[in-house]
Design a protein around this motif. Sequence first.
Motif, PDB file in Angstrom:
ATOM      1  N   ASP A   1       0.799  -1.234   0.000  1.00  0.00           N
ATOM      2  CA  ASP A   1       0.000   0.000   0.000  1.00  0.00           C
ATOM      3  C   ASP A   1       0.829   1.280   0.000  1.00  0.00           C
ATOM      4  N   ILE A   2       2.135   1.161   0.157  1.00  0.00           N
ATOM      5  CA  ILE A   2       2.942   2.352   0.449  1.00  0.00           C
ATOM      6  C   ILE A   2       2.917   3.392  -0.671  1.00  0.00           C
ATOM      7  N   TYR A   3       2.833   2.959  -1.936  1.00  0.00           N
ATOM      8  CA  TYR A   3       2.859   3.920  -3.040  1.00  0.00           C
ATOM      9  C   TYR A   3       1.586   3.840  -3.897  1.00  0.00           C
ATOM     10  N   THR A   4       0.465   3.567  -3.261  1.00  0.00           N
ATOM     11  CA  THR A   4      -0.766   3.389  -4.032  1.00  0.00           C
ATOM     12  C   THR A   4      -1.167   4.636  -4.810  1.00  0.00           C
ATOM     13  N   ASP A   5      -0.786   5.827  -4.314  1.00  0.00           N
ATOM     14  CA  ASP A   5      -1.181   7.072  -4.976  1.00  0.00           C
ATOM     15  C   ASP A   5      -0.149   7.555  -5.983  1.00  0.00           C
ATOM     16  N   CYS A   6       0.870   6.731  -6.236  1.00  0.00           N
ATOM     17  CA  CYS A   6       1.958   7.153  -7.122  1.00  0.00           C
ATOM     18  C   CYS A   6       2.020   6.346  -8.418  1.00  0.00           C
ATOM     19  N   CYS A   7       1.212   5.317  -8.531  1.00  0.00           N
ATOM     20  CA  CYS A   7       1.319   4.415  -9.679  1.00  0.00           C
ATOM     21  C   CYS A   7       0.066   4.501 -10.532  1.00  0.00           C
ATOM     22  N   GLY A   8       0.249   4.803 -11.800  1.00  0.00           N
ATOM     23  CA  GLY A   8      -0.860   4.802 -12.736  1.00  0.00           C
ATOM     24  C   GLY A   8      -1.791   6.000 -12.590  1.00  0.00           C
ATOM     25  N   PHE A   9      -2.830   6.037 -13.443  1.00  0.00           N
ATOM     26  CA  PHE A   9      -3.861   7.063 -13.395  1.00  0.00           C
ATOM     27  C   PHE A   9      -5.045   6.544 -12.594  1.00  0.00           C
ATOM     28  N   THR A  10      -5.591   7.373 -11.740  1.00  0.00           N
ATOM     29  CA  THR A  10      -6.827   7.006 -11.057  1.00  0.00           C
ATOM     30  C   THR A  10      -8.001   7.203 -12.019  1.00  0.00           C
ATOM     31  N   GLU A  11      -9.155   6.684 -11.625  1.00  0.00           N
ATOM     32  CA  GLU A  11     -10.330   6.806 -12.493  1.00  0.00           C
ATOM     33  C   GLU A  11     -10.735   8.268 -12.671  1.00  0.00           C
ATOM     34  N   GLN A  12     -10.624   9.043 -11.613  1.00  0.00           N
ATOM     35  CA  GLN A  12     -10.976  10.463 -11.721  1.00  0.00           C
ATOM     36  C   GLN A  12     -10.029  11.186 -12.669  1.00  0.00           C
ATOM     37  N   GLU A  13      -8.743  10.859 -12.609  1.00  0.00           N
ATOM     38  CA  GLU A  13      -7.779  11.487 -13.517  1.00  0.00           C
ATOM     39  C   GLU A  13      -8.071  11.135 -14.966  1.00  0.00           C
ATOM     40  N   VAL A  14      -8.480   9.892 -15.213  1.00  0.00           N
ATOM     41  CA  VAL A  14      -8.823   9.488 -16.580  1.00  0.00           C
ATOM     42  C   VAL A  14     -10.076  10.229 -17.050  1.00  0.00           C
ATOM     43  N   MET A  15     -11.067  10.329 -16.192  1.00  0.00           N
ATOM     44  CA  MET A  15     -12.299  11.050 -16.545  1.00  0.00           C
ATOM     45  C   MET A  15     -11.989  12.505 -16.878  1.00  0.00           C
ATOM     46  N   ASP A  16     -11.146  13.134 -16.077  1.00  0.00           N
ATOM     47  CA  ASP A  16     -10.783  14.538 -16.318  1.00  0.00           C
ATOM     48  C   ASP A  16     -10.015  14.695 -17.628  1.00  0.00           C
ATOM     49  N   ALA A  17      -9.095  13.744 -17.904  1.00  0.00           N
ATOM     50  CA  ALA A  17      -8.304  13.815 -19.131  1.00  0.00           C
ATOM     51  C   ALA A  17      -9.185  13.649 -20.367  1.00  0.00           C
ATOM     52  N   LEU A  18     -10.122  12.722 -20.326  1.00  0.00           N
ATOM     53  CA  LEU A  18     -11.027  12.523 -21.457  1.00  0.00           C
ATOM     54  C   LEU A  18     -11.914  13.748 -21.676  1.00  0.00           C
ATOM     55  N   LYS A  19     -12.353  14.326 -20.564  1.00  0.00           N
ATOM     56  CA  LYS A  19     -13.196  15.523 -20.670  1.00  0.00           C
ATOM     57  C   LYS A  19     -12.443  16.670 -21.335  1.00  0.00           C
ATOM     58  N   CYS A  20     -11.163  16.810 -20.970  1.00  0.00           N
ATOM     59  CA  CYS A  20     -10.343  17.871 -21.574  1.00  0.00           C
ATOM     60  C   CYS A  20     -10.168  17.674 -23.071  1.00  0.00           C
ATOM     61  N   GLN A  21     -10.210  16.418 -23.519  1.00  0.00           N
ATOM     62  CA  GLN A  21     -10.034  16.109 -24.940  1.00  0.00           C
ATOM     63  C   GLN A  21     -11.379  15.946 -25.658  1.00  0.00           C
ATOM     64  N   ASN A  22     -12.466  16.281 -24.948  1.00  0.00           N
ATOM     65  CA  ASN A  22     -13.809  16.165 -25.515  1.00  0.00           C
ATOM     66  C   ASN A  22     -14.108  14.751 -25.999  1.00  0.00           C
ATOM     67  N   ILE A  23     -13.693  13.767 -25.201  1.00  0.00           N
ATOM     68  CA  ILE A  23     -13.941  12.360 -25.519  1.00  0.00           C
ATOM     69  C   ILE A  23     -15.005  11.842 -24.557  1.00  0.00           C
ATOM     70  N   ASP A  24     -16.095  11.366 -25.124  1.00  0.00           N
ATOM     71  CA  ASP A  24     -17.211  10.899 -24.283  1.00  0.00           C
ATOM     72  C   ASP A  24     -17.338   9.383 -24.391  1.00  0.00           C
ATOM     73  N   ASP A  25     -16.279   8.671 -24.027  1.00  0.00           N
ATOM     74  CA  ASP A  25     -16.264   7.207 -24.141  1.00  0.00           C
ATOM     75  C   ASP A  25     -15.782   6.563 -22.848  1.00  0.00           C
ATOM     76  N   MET A  26     -16.069   7.176 -21.708  1.00  0.00           N
ATOM     77  CA  MET A  26     -15.519   6.678 -20.449  1.00  0.00           C
ATOM     78  C   MET A  26     -15.950   5.242 -20.169  1.00  0.00           C
ATOM     79  N   LYS A  27     -17.185   4.902 -20.524  1.00  0.00           N
ATOM     80  CA  LYS A  27     -17.665   3.546 -20.256  1.00  0.00           C
ATOM     81  C   LYS A  27     -16.838   2.512 -21.011  1.00  0.00           C
ATOM     82  N   LYS A  28     -16.556   2.775 -22.269  1.00  0.00           N
ATOM     83  CA  LYS A  28     -15.768   1.840 -23.085  1.00  0.00           C
ATOM     84  C   LYS A  28     -14.301   1.836 -22.640  1.00  0.00           C
ATOM     85  N   VAL A  29     -13.794   3.002 -22.266  1.00  0.00           N
ATOM     86  CA  VAL A  29     -12.404   3.096 -21.794  1.00  0.00           C
ATOM     87  C   VAL A  29     -12.234   2.308 -20.503  1.00  0.00           C
ATOM     88  N   LYS A  30     -13.212   2.431 -19.620  1.00  0.00           N
ATOM     89  CA  LYS A  30     -13.141   1.696 -18.357  1.00  0.00           C
ATOM     90  C   LYS A  30     -13.157   0.193 -18.605  1.00  0.00           C
TER      91      LYS A  30
END
Length: 497
Positions: free
Chosen positions: A161-190
Amino acid sequence: MFGSTPVISTSFGGCKGIDYKQSIRGMMGQLDTMYAHHEYLLDSPRLTEEDKETFKETRWGLFHNDTGHIENSIKKLCELLYKHFGVKPIVLIDEYDTPLIEAYTDGYWDEMITTCRQLFHNTLKENDYLGRAIITGVTKVSKNSLFSDLNNLLVATVTDDIYTDCCGFTEQEVMDALKCQNIDDMKKVKEMYDGFIIGHQKDIYNPWSIVNYMHDRQLRSYWILTSSNKLIGDIICRHPYDKKYEIEQLMTGKPIHKVINENITFQYLDGDENSLWSLLLAVGYIKAENVVKDNEWTECDVSVTNKEVMSMFRTQIIAMFSNGNIAYENFTRALIRHRTWDMIGVMEDIAEYSMSYFDTAKNTGKHAPENFYHGLVLGLIVSMRKEYRIVSNRESGEGRYDIAIYPFDKTKDAYILEFKVLNEHREKTVQETAQNALKQIRTRNYESDLLAYGIPADHIYKLGFGFLGKKVWVVSDPPEKEEKDQVRSEWDNLRFR
């Protein structure tokens, strides 16, 4: 304070080659690039002319493939950066073990381990100018001979658990990134890319896949770890047969329960039955849930990480088993034709090939050898699943059989298989062991479920397997249909043509 600490960063991910010479050239190229990022030191008023000459000589040697400059290259750069900044630098080494994986799989291990051991010893142990270091790779460093003399190591695996917040993108970060790129496919991406678990943190996404998806806008597999795949393939080639059944189980989307040793070290890969699972977990091909850790062992339920990884399982991982196809075909053909001598021949060949595992299995628990043979046969018969239902460890009659094979076409034969390893207190020969296994099928009435299923008694083929190291014996009821000498002759012709 941000920007106040010098950083030395390099990656050995591209250090690959068919021999030591080619691989080491890749390593020197990476180290030369590392020096190029710090060329400003040549204009430093805090460095002496001798210091600057050391910088130039080391870089010249790395550029011209002089291996004598590798071992102290990072240590020297640490000293020069300390003199310039007055702060001990941080060293970042990504994919530290790629050159070792290449060496292990391609046969130049002794040369590469000598070079790497000295490089990391000088960088991490005999270095008065090192602030701290972060090293990443798929093999754990704590007990690896490469780092055996280091102190103050903090080791983290994917189940910590020591570096759980340091590895990979969280779901919220992915949602924010897709929104910035005007991509509305979060369900398929997930559905495609979600699934990584770091410690207890779920819903982690692989950044490489997400970034590439946002660039290409196509839901496909972007993540292929070629070096790790070579090592996985090498392990499968050494012990393929008992793994295929479990891999097939994973490909159905079902989890399997495993006890895994996360301390992957190259020197133990040959004899460690868990090495494949440890490596699959470390590289992210499988994820671990319901984790219970006890010292060096991790007990967990593992499953394929996500849809992207599943596509690699269906192409790359399962293809690595191709070297065992002949054995699968020979064994299932012998089983269906009631040829026990042919089955003995196939399993003797596998035992000879996998002897390093047999040597260690004796000492891994009371039922470990029987469990290995059980998994071995399940792997050999997995191709029968189109025409048969294969059931393992199911209660029937007055006990629990090892394997029962139910034909979908009830006019075909059914099979009950029981495995035993020679018990020196009860048996003198492996033949007696096989007879006792067959006797257990009869006395405990294991055929009751098959009879209830509608299989006639004369279509139920019972097999007792006896094992001792490389020695294998199989007996059947009814007995083998053909003369043993004739069948053995046929097997030998097939085996050596």
